[in-house]
Design a protein around this motif. Structure first.
Motif, PDB file in Angstrom:
ATOM      1  N   VAL A 302      61.211 -23.239  33.486  1.00  0.00           N
ATOM      2  CA  VAL A 302      60.771 -24.288  32.537  1.00  0.00           C
ATOM      3  C   VAL A 302      59.478 -23.950  32.080  1.00  0.00           C
ATOM      4  O   VAL A 302      58.402 -23.382  32.722  1.00  0.00           O
ATOM      5  CB  VAL A 302      60.911 -25.703  33.102  1.00  0.00           C
ATOM      6  N   LEU A 303      58.994 -24.142  30.857  1.00  0.00           N
ATOM      7  CA  LEU A 303      57.854 -24.044  30.060  1.00  0.00           C
ATOM      8  C   LEU A 303      56.931 -25.145  29.710  1.00  0.00           C
ATOM      9  O   LEU A 303      57.777 -26.089  29.302  1.00  0.00           O
ATOM     10  CB  LEU A 303      58.077 -23.176  28.936  1.00  0.00           C
ATOM     11  N   ILE A 304      55.734 -25.254  29.836  1.00  0.00           N
ATOM     12  CA  ILE A 304      54.825 -26.434  29.723  1.00  0.00           C
ATOM     13  C   ILE A 304      53.718 -25.895  29.032  1.00  0.00           C
ATOM     14  O   ILE A 304      53.363 -24.633  28.835  1.00  0.00           O
ATOM     15  CB  ILE A 304      54.388 -27.175  30.781  1.00  0.00           C
ATOM     16  N   GLY A 305      53.126 -26.641  28.145  1.00  0.00           N
ATOM     17  CA  GLY A 305      51.618 -26.213  27.418  1.00  0.00           C
ATOM     18  C   GLY A 305      52.066 -25.213  26.467  1.00  0.00           C
ATOM     19  O   GLY A 305      52.987 -25.304  25.792  1.00  0.00           O
ATOM     20  N   ASP A 306      50.819 -24.350  26.339  1.00  0.00           N
ATOM     21  CA  ASP A 306      51.090 -23.250  25.177  1.00  0.00           C
ATOM     22  C   ASP A 306      52.309 -22.348  25.428  1.00  0.00           C
ATOM     23  O   ASP A 306      52.865 -21.703  24.640  1.00  0.00           O
ATOM     24  CB  ASP A 306      49.803 -22.503  25.047  1.00  0.00           C
ATOM     25  N   ALA A 307      52.578 -22.280  26.681  1.00  0.00           N
ATOM     26  CA  ALA A 307      53.858 -21.261  26.956  1.00  0.00           C
ATOM     27  C   ALA A 307      55.147 -21.812  26.333  1.00  0.00           C
ATOM     28  O   ALA A 307      56.064 -21.014  25.808  1.00  0.00           O
ATOM     29  CB  ALA A 307      54.168 -21.260  28.437  1.00  0.00           C
ATOM     30  N   ALA A 308      55.104 -23.293  26.244  1.00  0.00           N
ATOM     31  CA  ALA A 308      56.373 -23.872  25.571  1.00  0.00           C
ATOM     32  C   ALA A 308      56.116 -23.815  24.001  1.00  0.00           C
ATOM     33  O   ALA A 308      57.382 -23.490  23.231  1.00  0.00           O
ATOM     34  CB  ALA A 308      56.513 -25.167  26.135  1.00  0.00           C
ATOM     35  N   ALA A 309      55.102 -24.126  23.502  1.00  0.00           N
ATOM     36  CA  ALA A 309      54.906 -24.364  22.179  1.00  0.00           C
ATOM     37  C   ALA A 309      53.267 -24.087  21.475  1.00  0.00           C
ATOM     38  O   ALA A 309      52.686 -25.084  21.432  1.00  0.00           O
ATOM     39  CB  ALA A 309      55.293 -25.703  21.726  1.00  0.00           C
ATOM     40  N   PRO A 310      53.013 -22.655  21.444  1.00  0.00           N
ATOM     41  CA  PRO A 310      51.636 -22.714  20.870  1.00  0.00           C
ATOM     42  C   PRO A 310      51.632 -22.913  19.405  1.00  0.00           C
ATOM     43  O   PRO A 310      52.857 -22.773  18.778  1.00  0.00           O
ATOM     44  CB  PRO A 310      51.514 -21.240  21.079  1.00  0.00           C
ATOM     45  N   TYR A 311      50.572 -23.636  18.893  1.00  0.00           N
ATOM     46  CA  TYR A 311      50.594 -23.841  17.296  1.00  0.00           C
ATOM     47  C   TYR A 311      49.162 -23.889  17.016  1.00  0.00           C
ATOM     48  O   TYR A 311      48.182 -24.098  17.881  1.00  0.00           O
ATOM     49  CB  TYR A 311      51.323 -25.296  17.356  1.00  0.00           C
ATOM     50  N   PRO A 312      48.765 -23.626  15.738  1.00  0.00           N
ATOM     51  CA  PRO A 312      47.367 -23.690  15.087  1.00  0.00           C
ATOM     52  C   PRO A 312      46.855 -25.018  15.675  1.00  0.00           C
ATOM     53  O   PRO A 312      47.606 -25.970  15.719  1.00  0.00           O
ATOM     54  CB  PRO A 312      47.756 -23.855  13.665  1.00  0.00           C
ATOM     55  N   PRO A 313      45.376 -24.761  15.958  1.00  0.00           N
ATOM     56  CA  PRO A 313      44.853 -25.823  16.664  1.00  0.00           C
ATOM     57  C   PRO A 313      44.413 -26.899  15.679  1.00  0.00           C
ATOM     58  O   PRO A 313      43.834 -26.812  14.379  1.00  0.00           O
ATOM     59  CB  PRO A 313      43.237 -25.407  16.811  1.00  0.00           C
ATOM     60  N   ILE A 314      44.786 -28.138  16.021  1.00  0.00           N
ATOM     61  CA  ILE A 314      44.452 -29.757  15.303  1.00  0.00           C
ATOM     62  C   ILE A 314      43.788 -30.692  16.038  1.00  0.00           C
ATOM     63  O   ILE A 314      43.988 -31.722  15.917  1.00  0.00           O
ATOM     64  CB  ILE A 314      45.735 -29.996  14.544  1.00  0.00           C
ATOM     65  N   GLY A 315      43.290 -30.030  17.294  1.00  0.00           N
ATOM     66  CA  GLY A 315      42.932 -31.004  18.047  1.00  0.00           C
ATOM     67  C   GLY A 315      43.727 -31.555  19.321  1.00  0.00           C
ATOM     68  O   GLY A 315      43.520 -32.355  20.176  1.00  0.00           O
ATOM     69  N   GLN A 316      44.861 -31.063  19.333  1.00  0.00           N
ATOM     70  CA  GLN A 316      45.884 -31.484  20.301  1.00  0.00           C
ATOM     71  C   GLN A 316      46.246 -30.388  21.253  1.00  0.00           C
ATOM     72  O   GLN A 316      47.153 -30.653  22.074  1.00  0.00           O
ATOM     73  CB  GLN A 316      47.060 -32.016  19.565  1.00  0.00           C
ATOM     74  N   GLY A 317      45.668 -29.118  21.366  1.00  0.00           N
ATOM     75  CA  GLY A 317      46.233 -27.968  22.257  1.00  0.00           C
ATOM     76  C   GLY A 317      46.171 -28.556  23.661  1.00  0.00           C
ATOM     77  O   GLY A 317      47.366 -28.453  24.358  1.00  0.00           O
ATOM     78  N   VAL A 318      44.735 -28.920  24.111  1.00  0.00           N
ATOM     79  CA  VAL A 318      44.611 -29.083  25.641  1.00  0.00           C
ATOM     80  C   VAL A 318      45.191 -30.600  25.886  1.00  0.00           C
ATOM     81  O   VAL A 318      45.970 -30.806  26.922  1.00  0.00           O
ATOM     82  CB  VAL A 318      43.312 -29.057  25.818  1.00  0.00           C
ATOM     83  N   ASN A 319      45.189 -31.514  24.952  1.00  0.00           N
ATOM     84  CA  ASN A 319      45.868 -32.786  24.899  1.00  0.00           C
ATOM     85  C   ASN A 319      47.353 -32.642  25.159  1.00  0.00           C
ATOM     86  O   ASN A 319      47.919 -33.359  26.254  1.00  0.00           O
ATOM     87  CB  ASN A 319      45.524 -33.922  23.755  1.00  0.00           C
ATOM     88  N   GLY A 320      47.865 -32.132  24.282  1.00  0.00           N
ATOM     89  CA  GLY A 320      49.250 -32.000  24.272  1.00  0.00           C
ATOM     90  C   GLY A 320      49.912 -31.310  25.504  1.00  0.00           C
ATOM     91  O   GLY A 320      50.831 -31.590  26.009  1.00  0.00           O
ATOM     92  N   ALA A 321      49.024 -30.161  25.974  1.00  0.00           N
ATOM     93  CA  ALA A 321      49.402 -29.307  27.186  1.00  0.00           C
ATOM     94  C   ALA A 321      49.337 -30.228  28.175  1.00  0.00           C
ATOM     95  O   ALA A 321      50.433 -30.075  29.060  1.00  0.00           O
ATOM     96  CB  ALA A 321      48.618 -28.232  27.137  1.00  0.00           C
ATOM     97  N   MET A 322      48.266 -30.954  28.539  1.00  0.00           N
ATOM     98  CA  MET A 322      48.352 -31.957  29.701  1.00  0.00           C
ATOM     99  C   MET A 322      49.460 -32.899  29.721  1.00  0.00           C
ATOM    100  O   MET A 322      50.234 -33.187  30.647  1.00  0.00           O
ATOM    101  CB  MET A 322      47.025 -32.541  29.861  1.00  0.00           C
ATOM    102  N   GLU A 323      49.952 -33.523  28.708  1.00  0.00           N
ATOM    103  CA  GLU A 323      50.886 -34.532  28.614  1.00  0.00           C
ATOM    104  C   GLU A 323      52.182 -33.879  28.720  1.00  0.00           C
ATOM    105  O   GLU A 323      53.062 -34.609  29.352  1.00  0.00           O
ATOM    106  CB  GLU A 323      50.816 -35.156  26.945  1.00  0.00           C
ATOM    107  N   SER A 324      52.409 -32.590  28.427  1.00  0.00           N
ATOM    108  CA  SER A 324      53.570 -31.893  28.649  1.00  0.00           C
ATOM    109  C   SER A 324      53.840 -31.801  30.049  1.00  0.00           C
ATOM    110  O   SER A 324      54.918 -31.909  30.710  1.00  0.00           O
ATOM    111  CB  SER A 324      53.681 -30.549  27.997  1.00  0.00           C
ATOM    112  N   ALA A 325      52.749 -31.627  30.894  1.00  0.00           N
ATOM    113  CA  ALA A 325      52.711 -31.390  32.202  1.00  0.00           C
ATOM    114  C   ALA A 325      53.179 -32.947  32.851  1.00  0.00           C
ATOM    115  O   ALA A 325      54.092 -32.732  33.816  1.00  0.00           O
ATOM    116  CB  ALA A 325      51.306 -31.017  32.848  1.00  0.00           C
TER     117      ALA A 325
END
Length: 415
Positions: A302-325
């Motif tokens: 199973v994939l989480i964080g940028d492994a699942a869905a990298p996208y251009p930065p809008i301030g949600q990279g780390v925030n979204g990655a931690m929420e995916s975990a």
């Protein structure tokens, strides 16, 4: 008489879990699992965060942790460690838009600061989490759950797990294995004209408030932010990301200085000659890439964080990655953690998280650097309370709901 058979999902009959990647998403997941008594092994190719530099001036930018990241940190009770190691985040100061205040707990700092804070939390669960730093993953088999790993200066060994979690970033080895080995697993790539070059600001002094991220220009898109200074330093260290729609290269420091003077003169207010010279020599990175996976699971992976869905930065990279975990942990809690239940939890995670990840990608495509239409729209919608970028910061509103509301305003957010 009470049964001696453990309940489904308890640590006595739980499956084995490997987490590839000791970044923010991988560490949040390991902590979350451990808090419920579940063991995991974290494989990370780099050195322990305490032994690594806190930031790389060539690539470091200030990360703000707010809504969705705050929700994940509350899930693992990590806010205290972030209070100790990072700067309190209070909002954004953007040209033409005034100040967007952030009143909930939040923090700014470098990726290294984030990892050190999470490792401090993880150390409380040392009996449940095994960390193997400086260990590379040479291959993975999602169907069998086997990994071939090699620690520093050692021969590769093959180990088998009931669930492999790919938290190994945009270049994920696990995502590549899923694409090669799992029928129906597809990946669609997109590329956008977003480029970024870093410049350190060494002349800020007290002229900028370290508790805010500061927009210094919109074309190019320049955002400055602070990290805590080096150990023993009383002052913050500032970095500015210079975002452009084309790759920029300079033949000399004078050429770089002319570019800054003409395009974003406020940067020169805060950067000394040495930093301009370093800026002229830095690599301009293409950061406008996104990948869309047909699903986030397959077999025993199973994939989480940028492994699942990298996208251009809008301030949600780390925030979204931690929420995916956090979301994967919640799905394991709901489905169970036995060897048979872990793949079910992974499928449940795809159903829950993919609409959120797709929504962040959709939002990011509407914030391209130096795109005049995108810039004007961002300013206008912010003034009337319709900014999808401001709404995406709220942990109370799912990313997917932000997207749904924006799509109802077609054609405002059509592209």
């Amino acid at each position: 008489m009470e049964s001696s058979t453990p309940e489904p999902g308890t640590k006595e009959n739980a499956g084995t879990i490997a987490i590839l990647g000791g970044g923010p998403s991988g560490l949040v997941l390991a902590i979350a699992l451990a808090r419920r008594g579940l063991s995991s092994t974290v494989f990370e190719r780099d050195v322990h965060p305490d032994a690594a530099p806190r930031f790389n001036p060539d690539r470091s930018y200030t990360i703000d942790i707010s809504g969705h990241g705050l929700k994940a940190l509350r899930h693992i009770d990590a806010c205290g460690e972030f209070d100790d190691r990072m700067i309190r985040f209070k909002g954004l100061k953007i040209p033409g838009r005034g100040t967007e205040e952030w009143t909930l707990p939040g923090w700014t700092g470098s990726r290294g600061d984030i990892l050190r804070a999470l490792m401090a939390v993880l150390e409380k669960y040392g009996d449940l989490v095994t960390t193997e730093f400086e260990t590379r993953v040479e291959s993975a088999d999602p169907s069998s759950g086997s990994l071939t790993v090699a620690a520093k200066s050692e021969l590769p060994t093959t180990r088998t797990f009931d669930l492999i979690v790919g938290a190994d970033g945009a270049g994920s080895t696990i995502r590549a294995a899923l694409q090669e080995q799992i029928a129906g697993f597809t990946v669609t790539a997109k590329s956008f004209p977003n480029y970024c070059t870093m410049i350190e600001l060494d002349k800020v002094g007290n002229r900028l408030d370290e508790n805010y991220l500061h927009g210094l220009s919109t074309r190019p898109f320049c955002v400055a932010g602070a990290t805590k200074g080096d150990e023993g330093s009383p002052s913050a260290r500032w970095f500015c990301a210079v975002g452009t729609k084309k790759e920029i290269k300079f033949s000399s420091a004078d050429e770089a200085r002319r570019f800054l003077r003409e395009r974003c003169p406020r940067v020169l207010e805060f950067a000394g000659d040495g930093q301009v010279e370093a800026f002229a020599q830095r690599t301009c990175y293409h950061i406008g890439r996104s990948l869309n996976c047909s699903q986030f699971h397959g077999g025993k992976a199973v994939l989480i964080g940028d492994a699942a869905a990298p996208y251009p930065p809008i301030g949600q990279g780390v925030n979204g990655a931690m929420e995916s975990a956090m979301t994967l942990d919640q799905c394991i809690s709901a489905a169970g953690s036995t060897p048979d239940q872990l793949p079910v939890a992974a499928a449940r995670y795809t159903a829950v998280w993919k609409p959120e990840a797709d929504a962040v990608s959709w939002i990011s495509e509407r914030s391209l650097f130096e795109n005049r239409f995108h810039t004007v729209r961002a300013l206008a919608t912010s003034m009337v309370g319709l900014s999808i970028f401001a709404q995406a910061k709220s942990a109370e509103v799912p990313y997917s709901e932000v997207r749904r509301k924006a799509e109802r305003l077609w054609p405002l957010w059509a592209r």
